[in-house]
Write an enzyme that holds these catalytic residues in place. Structure first.
Site, short mmCIF file in Angstrom:
data_model
loop_
_atom_site.label_atom_id
_atom_site.label_comp_id
_atom_site.label_asym_id
_atom_site.label_seq_id
_atom_site.Cartn_x
_atom_site.Cartn_y
_atom_site.Cartn_z
N ILE A 25 -4.72 1.05 -15.18
CA ILE A 25 -4.84 2.01 -14.07
C ILE A 25 -3.56 2.84 -14.01
O ILE A 25 -2.45 2.29 -14.10
CB ILE A 25 -5.05 1.27 -12.72
N ALA A 46 0.81 -1.23 0.00
CA ALA A 46 0.00 0.00 0.00
C ALA A 46 0.84 1.27 0.00
O ALA A 46 0.29 2.37 0.10
CB ALA A 46 -0.96 0.00 1.19
N SER A 47 2.15 1.15 -0.12
CA SER A 47 2.99 2.36 -0.11
C SER A 47 2.78 3.19 -1.37
O SER A 47 3.04 4.40 -1.39
CB SER A 47 4.46 1.98 0.04
N ARG A 48 2.32 2.54 -2.45
CA ARG A 48 2.12 3.26 -3.72
C ARG A 48 0.87 2.71 -4.41
O ARG A 48 0.34 1.67 -4.04
CB ARG A 48 3.32 3.02 -4.65
N ASN A 87 -2.90 -7.32 -2.65
CA ASN A 87 -2.69 -6.35 -3.72
C ASN A 87 -1.25 -6.33 -4.25
O ASN A 87 -1.03 -6.02 -5.42
CB ASN A 87 -3.09 -4.96 -3.22
N TYR A 128 3.26 -12.58 -15.95
CA TYR A 128 2.24 -11.78 -15.25
C TYR A 128 0.83 -12.35 -15.48
O TYR A 128 0.05 -12.53 -14.53
CB TYR A 128 2.34 -10.34 -15.74
P1 NAP Z 1 2.78 -0.20 -8.05
O1 NAP Z 1 2.36 1.22 -8.21
O2 NAP Z 1 4.04 -0.66 -8.68
O3 NAP Z 1 2.81 -0.53 -6.48
C1 NAP Z 1 3.14 -1.83 -6.05
C2 NAP Z 1 3.04 -1.92 -4.55
O4 NAP Z 1 3.33 -3.29 -4.17
C3 NAP Z 1 4.05 -1.05 -3.81
O5 NAP Z 1 3.43 -0.56 -2.64
C4 NAP Z 1 5.18 -2.03 -3.47
O6 NAP Z 1 5.90 -1.68 -2.29
C5 NAP Z 1 4.38 -3.28 -3.20
N1 NAP Z 1 5.15 -4.52 -3.34
C6 NAP Z 1 5.84 -4.96 -4.44
N2 NAP Z 1 6.40 -6.15 -4.18
C7 NAP Z 1 6.05 -6.46 -2.90
C8 NAP Z 1 6.33 -7.55 -2.04
N3 NAP Z 1 7.07 -8.60 -2.45
N4 NAP Z 1 5.83 -7.55 -0.78
C9 NAP Z 1 5.08 -6.51 -0.35
N5 NAP Z 1 4.78 -5.44 -1.10
C10 NAP Z 1 5.27 -5.43 -2.37
O7 NAP Z 1 1.66 -1.21 -8.61
P2 NAP Z 1 0.08 -0.98 -8.86
O8 NAP Z 1 -0.12 -0.54 -10.25
O9 NAP Z 1 -0.50 -0.18 -7.74
O10 NAP Z 1 -0.44 -2.49 -8.76
C11 NAP Z 1 -1.07 -3.00 -7.60
C12 NAP Z 1 -1.73 -4.34 -7.93
O11 NAP Z 1 -2.69 -4.13 -8.97
C13 NAP Z 1 -0.75 -5.38 -8.47
O12 NAP Z 1 -1.11 -6.67 -8.01
C14 NAP Z 1 -0.95 -5.28 -9.97
O13 NAP Z 1 -0.58 -6.48 -10.62
C15 NAP Z 1 -2.43 -5.01 -10.04
N6 NAP Z 1 -2.87 -4.40 -11.31
C16 NAP Z 1 -2.40 -3.17 -11.69
C17 NAP Z 1 -2.85 -2.62 -12.90
C18 NAP Z 1 -2.40 -1.27 -13.37
O14 NAP Z 1 -2.77 -0.90 -14.51
N7 NAP Z 1 -1.64 -0.50 -12.60
C19 NAP Z 1 -3.75 -3.33 -13.70
C20 NAP Z 1 -4.19 -4.57 -13.27
C21 NAP Z 1 -3.75 -5.10 -12.07
P3 NAP Z 1 7.23 -0.72 -2.36
O15 NAP Z 1 6.72 0.67 -2.64
O16 NAP Z 1 7.82 -0.83 -0.99
O17 NAP Z 1 8.08 -1.26 -3.45
#
Ligand code: NAP
Length: 250
Positions: free
Chosen positions: A189, A14-16, A91, A156
């Site tokens: 997103i 949830a940090s980002r 997430n 993925y």
């Molecule tokens: P993001 O902006 O890259 O953020 C990822 C988050 O996950 C960060 O808070 C990161 O922490 C944390 N993280 C990564 N690896 C981790 C681990 N091993 N243990 C604990 N925390 C971890 O990604 P997002 O776009 O928000 O995506 C969030 C979820 O939605 C993911 O599952 C992604 O596959 C899914 N999703 C995203 C999209 C899209 O278009 N963005 C579309 C479909 C699905 P740090 O900040 O500490 O690195």
């Protein structure tokens, strides 16, 4: 009375991005929020303060969701700190995109461990608490590419399709114990994850989306609030898209 009053929620990563949006919306809706991060220490501390400003309890834990022992310790800490746990949002996720022809074993393993094994790790350890309380909602963040596939994302897409199958099984195994499990499949997103893509690729996605814009973390968070709340009490084992109409399965 807010939709999530009195509930304790865990949100991984949830940090980002999307997790950050869900954490804020959950706190706004009255939930106490435990959340995890991997490396973004400063952002995690800032989020803690933002969440507490809603008048709820909040704590960030540095915990690698891909590591089973860390997931076990995390759930124990949350129960010790918050007294219980009711909503779990799996997430945390990463991408390591490349064509299968070029994909390394390491890129495959990293994505499967972080996106799929993590869901097993957290759910397996949290389910004991939820089942004991005979009340819980597990929400797994998958993706439309887990339902439809996407070139350059074999690792993925496989991880996200796995999350959908896992969700269906957990719903069937735990429904009789008062625990529901559903998945959210976001489309495109706007977060740091998609920010890595070129402008041309981003424009291409926007052109294909019937609503003609990328989704926001808040768009996803609104559905997570509904699935975490008692309003969705008869919804179990489902995968729901949040994609502006990009993918419309039967
Ligand atoms: P993001 O902006 O890259 O953020 C990822 C988050 O996950 C960060 O808070 C990161 O922490 C944390 N993280 C990564 N690896 C981790 C681990 N091993 N243990 C604990 N925390 C971890 O990604 P997002 O776009 O928000 O995506 C969030 C979820 O939605 C993911 O599952 C992604 O596959 C899914 N999703 C995203 C999209 C899209 O278009 N963005 C579309 C479909 C699905 P740090 O900040 O500490 O690195």
């Amino acid at each position: 009375m807010k939709l999530l009053d009195g509930k304790v929620a865990l949100i991984t990563g949830a940090s980002r991005g999307i997790g950050n949006g869900i954490a804020k919306k959950f706190a706004e809706m009255g939930a106490d929020v435990a959340f995890t991060y991997l490396s973004s220490e400063e952002k995690a501390r800032a989020l803690e303060e933002e969440l507490k400003a809603f008048g709820v309890r909040a704590k960030g834990y540095k915990s690698d969701a891909a590591n089973f022992a860390q997931a076990e310790a995390l759930i124990d800490s949350i129960v010790a700190d918050f007294g219980t746990l009711e909503i779990v949002v799996n997430n945390a996720g990463i991408t390591r995109d490349t064509l299968l022809l070029r994909m390394t074993e390491e890129q495959w393993d990293q994505v499967i461990d972080t996106n799929l094994k993590s869901v097993f790790n957290i759910t397996k350890n949290a389910m004991k608490v939820l089942m004991k309380n005979r009340k819980g909602s597990i929400i797994n963040i998958t993706s439309i590419v887990g339902r439809n596939g996407n070139p350059g994302q074999a690792n993925y897409s496989a991880s996200k399709a796995g999350v959908i199958g896992f969700t269906q099984v957990v719903a069937k195994e735990m429904g009789s114990r008062g625990v529901r499990c559903n998945a959210i499949a976001p489309g495109f997103i706007a977060t740091e994850m998609t920010g890595e893509l070129s402008e041309e690729v981003i424009k291409g996605w926007n052109d294909m989306i019937p609503l003609k814009r990328p989704g926001t973390p808040e768009d996803v968070a609104n559905l997570a609030v509904f699935l975490g709340s008692d309003m969705s009490g008869y919804i179990n084992g489902q995968t729901i898209n949040v994609c502006g109409g990009l993918h419309t399965p039967n």
